[in-house]
Structure formats: structure tokens, C-alpha cells
Design a protein around this motif. Structure first.
Motif, PDB file in Angstrom:
ATOM      1  N   ILE A  67       0.846  -1.189   0.000  1.00 49.77           N
ATOM      2  CA  ILE A  67       0.000   0.000   0.000  1.00 49.77           C
ATOM      3  C   ILE A  67       0.886   1.246   0.000  1.00 49.77           C
ATOM      4  CG2 ILE A  67      -1.902   1.178   1.135  1.00 49.77           C
ATOM      5  CD1 ILE A  67      -2.539  -1.675   0.226  1.00 49.77           C
ATOM      6  N   HIS A  68       0.828   2.010  -1.068  1.00 43.10           N
ATOM      7  CA  HIS A  68       1.552   3.272  -1.149  1.00 43.10           C
ATOM      8  C   HIS A  68       0.536   4.426  -1.172  1.00 43.10           C
ATOM      9  CE1 HIS A  68       5.252   1.070  -1.775  1.00 43.10           C
ATOM     10  NE2 HIS A  68       4.677   0.398  -2.766  1.00 43.10           N
ATOM     11  N   GLU A  69       1.016   5.620  -1.052  1.00 42.72           N
ATOM     12  CA  GLU A  69       0.126   6.769  -0.897  1.00 42.72           C
ATOM     13  C   GLU A  69      -0.791   6.981  -2.100  1.00 42.72           C
ATOM     14  OE1 GLU A  69       0.397  11.580   0.050  1.00 42.72           O
ATOM     15  OE2 GLU A  69       2.189  10.312   0.097  1.00 42.72           O
ATOM     16  N   SER A  70      -0.231   6.864  -3.298  1.00 41.77           N
ATOM     17  CA  SER A  70      -1.026   7.168  -4.501  1.00 41.77           C
ATOM     18  C   SER A  70      -1.430   5.929  -5.284  1.00 41.77           C
ATOM     19  CB  SER A  70      -0.230   8.103  -5.423  1.00 41.77           C
ATOM     20  OG  SER A  70       0.974   7.474  -5.850  1.00 41.77           O
ATOM     21  N   LEU A  95      -2.031  -0.224  -9.219  1.00 44.03           N
ATOM     22  CA  LEU A  95      -3.426   0.222  -9.229  1.00 44.03           C
ATOM     23  C   LEU A  95      -3.513   1.639  -8.673  1.00 44.03           C
ATOM     24  CD1 LEU A  95      -6.482  -0.498  -9.573  1.00 44.03           C
ATOM     25  CD2 LEU A  95      -6.425  -1.189  -7.162  1.00 44.03           C
ATOM     26  N   GLY A  96      -3.999   2.565  -9.500  1.00 43.42           N
ATOM     27  CA  GLY A  96      -4.224   3.940  -9.069  1.00 43.42           C
ATOM     28  C   GLY A  96      -5.700   4.297  -9.122  1.00 43.42           C
ATOM     29  N   ASP A 124     -15.842   0.152 -15.848  1.00 42.05           N
ATOM     30  CA  ASP A 124     -15.533   1.572 -15.991  1.00 42.05           C
ATOM     31  C   ASP A 124     -14.572   2.061 -14.904  1.00 42.05           C
ATOM     32  OD1 ASP A 124     -16.114   3.707 -17.771  1.00 42.05           O
ATOM     33  OD2 ASP A 124     -17.264   4.713 -16.197  1.00 42.05           O
ATOM     34  N   ARG A 125     -14.077   1.111 -14.066  1.00 40.21           N
ATOM     35  CA  ARG A 125     -13.182   1.480 -12.966  1.00 40.21           C
ATOM     36  C   ARG A 125     -12.007   0.508 -12.920  1.00 40.21           C
ATOM     37  NH1 ARG A 125     -15.175   4.140  -8.189  1.00 40.21           N
ATOM     38  NH2 ARG A 125     -13.866   2.662  -7.078  1.00 40.21           N
ATOM     39  N   PRO A 126     -10.809   0.963 -12.527  1.00 47.35           N
ATOM     40  CA  PRO A 126      -9.639   0.066 -12.494  1.00 47.35           C
ATOM     41  C   PRO A 126      -9.749  -1.024 -11.440  1.00 47.35           C
ATOM     42  CG  PRO A 126      -9.093   2.235 -11.588  1.00 47.35           C
ATOM     43  CD  PRO A 126     -10.445   2.361 -12.211  1.00 47.35           C
ATOM     44  N   ASP A 127     -10.444  -0.766 -10.308  1.00 50.54           N
ATOM     45  CA  ASP A 127     -10.563  -1.810  -9.294  1.00 50.54           C
ATOM     46  C   ASP A 127     -11.452  -2.954  -9.779  1.00 50.54           C
ATOM     47  OD1 ASP A 127     -12.700  -0.110  -9.312  1.00 50.54           O
ATOM     48  OD2 ASP A 127     -12.970  -0.011  -7.144  1.00 50.54           O
ATOM     49  N   TYR A 128     -12.444  -2.659 -10.618  1.00 50.42           N
ATOM     50  CA  TYR A 128     -13.267  -3.729 -11.195  1.00 50.42           C
ATOM     51  C   TYR A 128     -12.466  -4.519 -12.220  1.00 50.42           C
ATOM     52  CZ  TYR A 128     -17.534  -2.185  -8.886  1.00 50.42           C
ATOM     53  OH  TYR A 128     -18.481  -1.894  -7.936  1.00 50.42           O
ATOM     54  N   LEU A 202      -8.697   2.651  -2.576  1.00 49.52           N
ATOM     55  CA  LEU A 202      -8.748   2.511  -4.028  1.00 49.52           C
ATOM     56  C   LEU A 202      -9.628   1.348  -4.488  1.00 49.52           C
ATOM     57  CD1 LEU A 202      -5.016   3.192  -5.030  1.00 49.52           C
ATOM     58  CD2 LEU A 202      -6.922   4.803  -4.890  1.00 49.52           C
ATOM     59  N   ILE A 203     -10.215   0.641  -3.530  1.00 53.14           N
ATOM     60  CA  ILE A 203     -11.099  -0.493  -3.841  1.00 53.14           C
ATOM     61  C   ILE A 203     -12.513  -0.147  -3.402  1.00 53.14           C
ATOM     62  CG2 ILE A 203     -11.555  -2.936  -3.471  1.00 53.14           C
ATOM     63  CD1 ILE A 203      -8.988  -2.512  -4.963  1.00 53.14           C
ATOM     64  N   ASP A 204     -13.456  -0.291  -4.298  1.00 50.54           N
ATOM     65  CA  ASP A 204     -14.862  -0.027  -3.982  1.00 50.54           C
ATOM     66  C   ASP A 204     -15.334  -0.997  -2.896  1.00 50.54           C
ATOM     67  OD1 ASP A 204     -17.525   0.552  -3.906  1.00 50.54           O
ATOM     68  OD2 ASP A 204     -17.863   0.388  -6.058  1.00 50.54           O
ATOM     69  N   VAL A 205     -16.050  -0.463  -1.911  1.00 56.43           N
ATOM     70  CA  VAL A 205     -16.547  -1.292  -0.807  1.00 56.43           C
ATOM     71  C   VAL A 205     -17.433  -2.422  -1.324  1.00 56.43           C
ATOM     72  CG1 VAL A 205     -17.901  -1.280   1.318  1.00 56.43           C
ATOM     73  CG2 VAL A 205     -16.429   0.671   0.777  1.00 56.43           C
ATOM     74  N   LYS A 206     -18.167  -2.151  -2.391  1.00 55.18           N
ATOM     75  CA  LYS A 206     -19.048  -3.180  -2.948  1.00 55.18           C
ATOM     76  C   LYS A 206     -18.269  -4.384  -3.481  1.00 55.18           C
ATOM     77  CE  LYS A 206     -22.473   0.272  -4.418  1.00 55.18           C
ATOM     78  NZ  LYS A 206     -23.175   0.860  -5.580  1.00 55.18           N
ATOM     79  N   LEU A 207     -16.995  -4.160  -3.801  1.00 48.82           N
ATOM     80  CA  LEU A 207     -16.195  -5.244  -4.365  1.00 48.82           C
ATOM     81  C   LEU A 207     -15.692  -6.217  -3.315  1.00 48.82           C
ATOM     82  CD1 LEU A 207     -13.899  -3.716  -7.148  1.00 48.82           C
ATOM     83  CD2 LEU A 207     -15.689  -5.426  -7.418  1.00 48.82           C
ATOM     84  N   GLN A 208     -15.727  -5.839  -2.053  1.00 50.69           N
ATOM     85  CA  GLN A 208     -15.127  -6.674  -1.021  1.00 50.69           C
ATOM     86  C   GLN A 208     -15.759  -8.061  -0.961  1.00 50.69           C
ATOM     87  OE1 GLN A 208     -15.066  -4.517   2.718  1.00 50.69           O
ATOM     88  NE2 GLN A 208     -12.990  -3.783   2.280  1.00 50.69           N
ATOM     89  N   LYS A 209     -17.078  -8.129  -1.049  1.00 52.74           N
ATOM     90  CA  LYS A 209     -17.732  -9.443  -1.000  1.00 52.74           C
ATOM     91  C   LYS A 209     -17.393 -10.284  -2.227  1.00 52.74           C
ATOM     92  CE  LYS A 209     -22.124  -7.724  -2.912  1.00 52.74           C
ATOM     93  NZ  LYS A 209     -23.585  -7.592  -2.673  1.00 52.74           N
ATOM     94  N   TYR A 210     -17.125  -9.614  -3.357  1.00 53.75           N
ATOM     95  CA  TYR A 210     -16.733 -10.347  -4.552  1.00 53.75           C
ATOM     96  C   TYR A 210     -15.313 -10.905  -4.411  1.00 53.75           C
ATOM     97  CZ  TYR A 210     -20.865  -8.339  -6.773  1.00 53.75           C
ATOM     98  OH  TYR A 210     -22.157  -7.990  -7.082  1.00 53.75           O
TER      99      TYR A 210
END
Length: 311
Positions: A67-70, A95-96, A124-128, A202-210
Motif C-alpha cells: 500500500i503506497h500513498e497514490s 493500481l491507481g 468503468d473502474r480500475p478496481d473492477y 482505491l477499492i470499492d466497498v461493494k467489491l469486497q464481497k466479490y
């Protein structure tokens, strides 16, 4: 290096890397780079020196997340099964907020398979993007697991039907590969667990369960490899039992042959060859013919034993 603007799963090629530094109005940038491209990318995206050094290192990197700042730096291992051999391909991911950079040294099949999924899911998002990629990586471990299971079943059948000395080398080699994969899965499982449980900006909360679903699949694969390791132990015991049974069968045949020829040897030992008339006794070259016949008998028995895998 290929630069793509991804919007709702649709790709648009970008010519200038400087365009990817600023966030786009819609979508995100996917930069598919080689290790050599990091010289250009590092100052533009503020990549951490240690992360860049890990990418350039020749030795295999342990799967991890930093985990880095940016940005986040993630190391994953893709898997391939070619010509009965298992290969791991390291993939380094930066991942930014508005970009994802994939850095590889070899071709990664999952990256090619990912494009239609991104289009179908309108990503539409890099975390997805990261989620769908990791899902493909873990799914490929299932495919390799199925092929290993097929190899174990075939090896078991071959051992039961016709045990060979080469089977022991196959058992040892396959068991080593299984232990190696299980060792690799440990840190990879930790990476996915971190994406599932940690609060990452940088990770959507909705993605955690996935990511949790991917983690469960990783646990299943790890347990499957543990089962395969036990099966290899059973195969080795079956091999040793089959070899022992085969040795007993061979000894039984040899004992029968010895028993048959023992009285004949006993008789010739008493009487020898002391007869007034022996066919061929005065025939010129009879001794050479006899020696040749004895040699043929010896060689014939040798090849018969080899064919039956007794020697």
C-alpha cells in the motif's frame, strides 16, 4: 507498451503516455507495459522505487500487496499447464485511482481473455478490472487442478495394470509440482484476503464481497492440492505394493524353473557325459555349435525377461 482508455468496457488506443497521467472525464486508463517501460512510467506515476526494483528482479517474486500513498503494488502469479509441465507467470500490477498498469515478462493468457469480459460487464473502474482479472487467474487454477487430477487417475490406472520403474519418477515429480503449487497459493491467498477484509481507499466497498468469493475459491483449490498430496502418498504405496507383488510373481516363476531343472542337473551330475555313444561327439565343430546354442539360449532368456520387465 500499449495505452488504452477503457470506458464501459470499450477500448480506445492512446498514443501519448502523457495523456494517461491526468484522470479522464470517463473511464480509466489501462497501460499494458514491459519491464523496460518502467523507466518512463516511474516518474510519471510516482511508482515506488522498491516496487520497480521488484518488477525488474530476475528471481520469482512472492505474491504480495503493498500500500503506497497514490497507488497499490500487487504481485500475482498466473498459471499455465503446457506439455505436462506447470509454469507460473508473474504479473505486477500498479493500481491507481484512474489507471491500472500491468507489467509482465511473459505472455499472460488471462489478459487476453479479460477483454470480452470487460466489454460484457461494461467495466468503468480500475478496481473492477483488477477483480475480473483475479477471478480469471483463480479459475485457471481450477483448470490446472482438473488436469492434475486426470494425471493422477491415469497414473493410478497404469500402476494397477502394468507397473513400471518409470512410474516412481512420475509420482515423485508430480508430488513435487503439487507441493510447489500449494506453497505458491499460500501468499496468493493472503493477497486476496487483504483485498477482501482490509479497508482500501482505491477499492470499492461493494467489491469486497466479490473478492471474498475469490478467496473462498482459492481456499478450495488449496484444499484440493492438499488432497492430491495425500493421493500421491497412496499412489506411492500402491506402486511399492505392486512392485513387491511383481517380485513375488517373478520369484515364483524362477522357483518353478529351478525346480524343473534341478532333477535333470542332479542326474547329469551323477552320470556326467560318460557314455560310449554321444550323438555328434566326433563331429568336427560340434563344440562350437554347442557353445553357440548355449549363447542363443542365454540371450533368448535375457530378452524374454526384459520383455516381461523382470530385469
Amino acid at each position: 507498451m500499449k495505452i488504452r482508455l477503457v470506458h464501459n468496457g470499450v477500448f480506445e488506443i492512446i498514443d501519448q503516455i502523457e495523456e494517461a497521467v491526468k484522470p479522464p472525464e470517463q473511464g480509466f486508463y489501462w497501460i499494458d507495459a514491459d519491464v523496460e517501460d518502467l523507466v518512463v512510467l516511474q516518474p510519471l506515476f510516482g511508482m515506488h522505487d522498491l516496487a520497480v526494483e521488484d518488477c525488474m528482479h530476475d528471481e520469482e517474486q512472492r505474491p504480495k500487496i503493498e500500500i503506497h500513498e497514490s497507488h497499490y503494488f500487487i504481485v500475482m502469479n498466473s498459471i499455465r499447464f503446457d506439455d505436462e509441465e506447470i509454469f507460473l507467470r508473474a504479473l505486477n500490477i500498479f493500481l491507481g485511482r484512474h489507471y491500472i498498469i500491468t507489467v509482465t515478462k511473459q505472455r499472460i493468457n488471462e489478459l487476453r481473455s479479460l477483454k470480452p469480459i470487460l466489454l460484457e460487464q461494461e467495466v468503468d473502474r480500475p478496481d473492477y478490472f483488477l477483480y475480473h482479472f483475479m477471478d480469471l487467474v483463480v479459475d485457471n487454477y481450477f483448470l490446472v487442478s482438473d488436469r492434475i487430477e486426470a494425471r493422477i487417475e491415469k497414473l493410478e490406472e497404469d500402476i494397477l495394470m502394468n507397473t513400471k520403474k518409470t512410474h516412481l519418477n512420475e509420482i515423485i515429480g508430480l508430488r513435487s509440482e503439487i507441493l510447489w503449487l500449494k506453497k505458491v497459493l499460500g501468499p496468493q491467498k493472503e493477497v486476496i484476503a487483504a483485498l477482501n477484509k482490509k479497508e482500501l481507499k482505491l477499492i470499492d466497498v461493494k467489491l469486497q464481497k466479490y473478492f471474498g468469493d475469490i478467496f473462498e475459491n482459492t481456499v478450495k483449490i488449496s484444499e484440493t492440492f492438499e488432497t492430491y498430496r495425500d493421493l500421491m502418498g497412496n499412489l506411492r504405496e500402491a506402486y511399492q505394493s505392486s512392485i513387491a507383488s511383481r517380485a513375488n510373481e517373478i520369484m515364483r516363476v524362477f522357483t518353478a524353473l529351478t525346480t524343473i531343472f534341478m532333477p535333470l542337473t542332479f542326474i547329469t551330475g551323477i552320470y556326467g557325459m560318460n557314455f560310449d555313444y554321444i550323438p555328434g561327439l566326433h563331429f568336427y565343430g560340434a563344440s562350437y555349435i554347442l557353445l553357440g546354442f548355449m549363447l542363443l539360449v542365454g540371450l533368448g532368456m535375457f530378452f524374454i525377461f526384459r520383455k516381461k520387465d523382470w530385469l
